[in-house]
Design a protein around this motif. Structure first.
Motif, mmCIF file in Angstrom:
data_model
loop_
_atom_site.group_PDB
_atom_site.id
_atom_site.type_symbol
_atom_site.label_atom_id
_atom_site.label_comp_id
_atom_site.label_asym_id
_atom_site.label_seq_id
_atom_site.Cartn_x
_atom_site.Cartn_y
_atom_site.Cartn_z
ATOM 1 N N ILE A 57 0.835 -1.204 0.000
ATOM 2 C CA ILE A 57 0.000 0.000 0.000
ATOM 3 C C ILE A 57 0.870 1.254 0.000
ATOM 4 N N ALA A 58 1.978 1.199 0.708
ATOM 5 C CA ALA A 58 2.887 2.348 0.729
ATOM 6 C C ALA A 58 3.391 2.663 -0.677
ATOM 7 N N MET B 108 3.115 5.841 -5.792
ATOM 8 C CA MET B 108 2.912 5.935 -7.234
ATOM 9 C C MET B 108 1.594 6.612 -7.597
ATOM 10 N N ASP B 109 0.769 6.901 -6.583
ATOM 11 C CA ASP B 109 -0.554 7.487 -6.797
ATOM 12 C C ASP B 109 -1.412 6.571 -7.668
ATOM 13 N N TRP B 110 -1.357 5.281 -7.360
ATOM 14 C CA TRP B 110 -2.132 4.275 -8.088
ATOM 15 C C TRP B 110 -3.463 4.020 -7.379
ATOM 16 N N ASP B 111 -4.343 3.331 -8.112
ATOM 17 C CA ASP B 111 -5.617 2.904 -7.558
ATOM 18 C C ASP B 111 -5.625 1.407 -7.241
ATOM 19 N N LYS C 76 -8.198 0.223 -4.268
ATOM 20 C CA LYS C 76 -8.979 1.192 -3.510
ATOM 21 C C LYS C 76 -10.466 0.859 -3.667
ATOM 22 N N ARG C 77 -11.177 0.885 -2.577
ATOM 23 C CA ARG C 77 -12.587 0.500 -2.608
ATOM 24 C C ARG C 77 -13.391 1.377 -3.559
ATOM 25 N N ASP C 78 -13.130 2.677 -3.552
ATOM 26 C CA ASP C 78 -13.872 3.586 -4.434
ATOM 27 C C ASP C 78 -13.651 3.229 -5.899
ATOM 28 N N ALA C 79 -12.408 2.938 -6.269
ATOM 29 C CA ALA C 79 -12.108 2.562 -7.659
ATOM 30 C C ALA C 79 -12.771 1.239 -8.004
ATOM 31 N N TYR C 80 -12.766 0.317 -7.059
ATOM 32 C CA TYR C 80 -13.397 -0.992 -7.272
ATOM 33 C C TYR C 80 -14.883 -0.834 -7.576
ATOM 34 N N GLY D 102 -2.636 1.625 -12.186
ATOM 35 C CA GLY D 102 -2.091 0.554 -11.371
ATOM 36 C C GLY D 102 -1.396 -0.478 -12.229
ATOM 37 N N GLY D 103 -0.895 -1.526 -11.597
ATOM 38 C CA GLY D 103 -0.214 -2.569 -12.351
ATOM 39 C C GLY D 103 0.493 -3.551 -11.448
#
Length: 361
Positions: A151-152, A157-160, A214-218, A248-249
């Protein structure tokens, strides 16, 4: 009588064929080198941030994994939600032994149009409310700090979403030959220095063994409901997220997680055949994959320089993801085995004879 001109033409034609055999291996090696230096390898860093996450674990007939799995997870922090997906073995009884350390959900009956794991993950997500959803397969073992480390890096990386690729453990000769192809297949074909900066569904790679989102992105992407009938749930979930503009990736997670995906070679054959028919998009895609796999064998048959390039590519990946480098020497055998699995998967799918965990696919 063969003229000098004819002989010269044959030699030139032969040289050209050998050079062409080297082109694809050179491209694959080049991508392997670039990814070797650009793909992040996560290491436990002792991150102490109190991230808001829940660990979501779908389980169906996993009595051999439950104890070690939960012991691995309970040191991670966060709430553990385990869903017993109508198991017929001792899975649920073993979950109860952990008492209040975990929350156990009872899986509902599988609705029409859903695949088992997708519906199990959907039920887990519906019952969670944390910022981060951490999906973990039963055969994964995490080292201390694996989730907070992941998560860190996601936040850095400002990923979702992020998919730390676990080290793949094997037992049995077929697993030893085939399993290393999992990481090599994306490591040598996807330019992640581009994929990270310009997310594209065609370059989506993920591993559902260990997947954080991230739950919101999901929710915006539709989650597992959006991909309810997909056998390649991890890649399709990544594509659904990217389609909604989320970043993400994958990253190398071999230092923070491991996975013993199949206990026997028979399990491996069942696992691969259930999904390979879908892995390349269509029967035509499967045919192209077979041609590609055959092209990986030809350099070894002709003893061309391309064979050495392919071995170097495999060795680089093995070094990066901590797999056994000896398997690189068996590359042509692995590709031949993959061809057989692709064909078998497509035939069984056409005949309607594919199943997994006792359920038809």
């Amino acid at each position: 009588e063969i003229s000098t001109r004819d002989w010269s033409s044959d030699v030139c034609s032969s040289d050209l064929k050998l050079k062409l055999l080297n082109v694809l291996p050179l491209i694959l090696l080049t991508l392997s080198v670039l990814n070797f230096f650009t793909i992040k390898s996560l290491k436990p860093n002792g991150a102490s941030e109190n991230y808001d996450f829940e660990i979501l674990v779908p389980l169906r007939n996993e009595e051999n994994n439950v104890i070690d799995l939960i012991r691995s997870l309970r040191t991670q922090g966060g709430r553990i939600l385990a869903l017993d997906d109508n198991s017929t073995d001792r899975t649920r009884d073993l979950l109860r032994e952990f008492g209040t350390e975990i929350t156990v959900l009872e899986g509902k009956e599988l609705p029409n149009g859903w695949l088992g794991k997708n519906f199990a993950c959907h039920q887990l997500a519906v019952n969670s409310n944390s910022k981060y959803l951490v999906f973990i397969d039963a055969d994964v073992r995490l080292k201390d700090g694996a989730i907070t480390t992941s998560i860190a890096y996601l936040e850095e990386m400002d990923w979702d979403f992020i998919s730390p690729y676990p080290k793949q453990k094997t037992s049995g000769i077929l697993q030893f030959i085939i399993q290393p192809l999992l990481q090599w297949s994306w490591f040598a074909t996807v330019p992640f220095f581009l994929a990270y900066r310009r997310p594209n569904k065609s370059m989506a790679v993920a591993n559902g063994q260990f997947f954080i989102v991230k739950r919101d992105a999901y929710l915006v992407s539709g989650g597992h409901k959006q991909i309810k009938s997909e056998v390649l749930d991890d890649i399709e979930l990544a594509r659904a997220l990217i389609a909604k503009g989320h970043y993400g990736g994958p990253v190398d997670g071999s230092k923070i997680a491991s996975c013993h995906m199949y206990q026997t070679d028979k399990d491996l054959i069942s696992g691969y055949t259930k999904s390979l028919w879908r892995a390349f998009g269509s029967p035509l895609g499967s045919f192209v994959a077979i041609l590609f796999s055959a092209a990986m064998v030809l350099p070894f048959l002709y003893f061309s320089f391309g064979a050495l390039l392919l071995i170097c590519s495999r060795l680089l990946v093995a070094l990066k993801v901590k797999s056994n480098p000896i398997s690189a020497l068996l590359h042509p055998i692995a590709m031949l085995a993959l061809i057989i699995l692709i064909i078998t998967s497509n035939v069984l799918h056409k005949w309607g004879r594919l199943s997994w965990r006792g359920r038809a696919i």
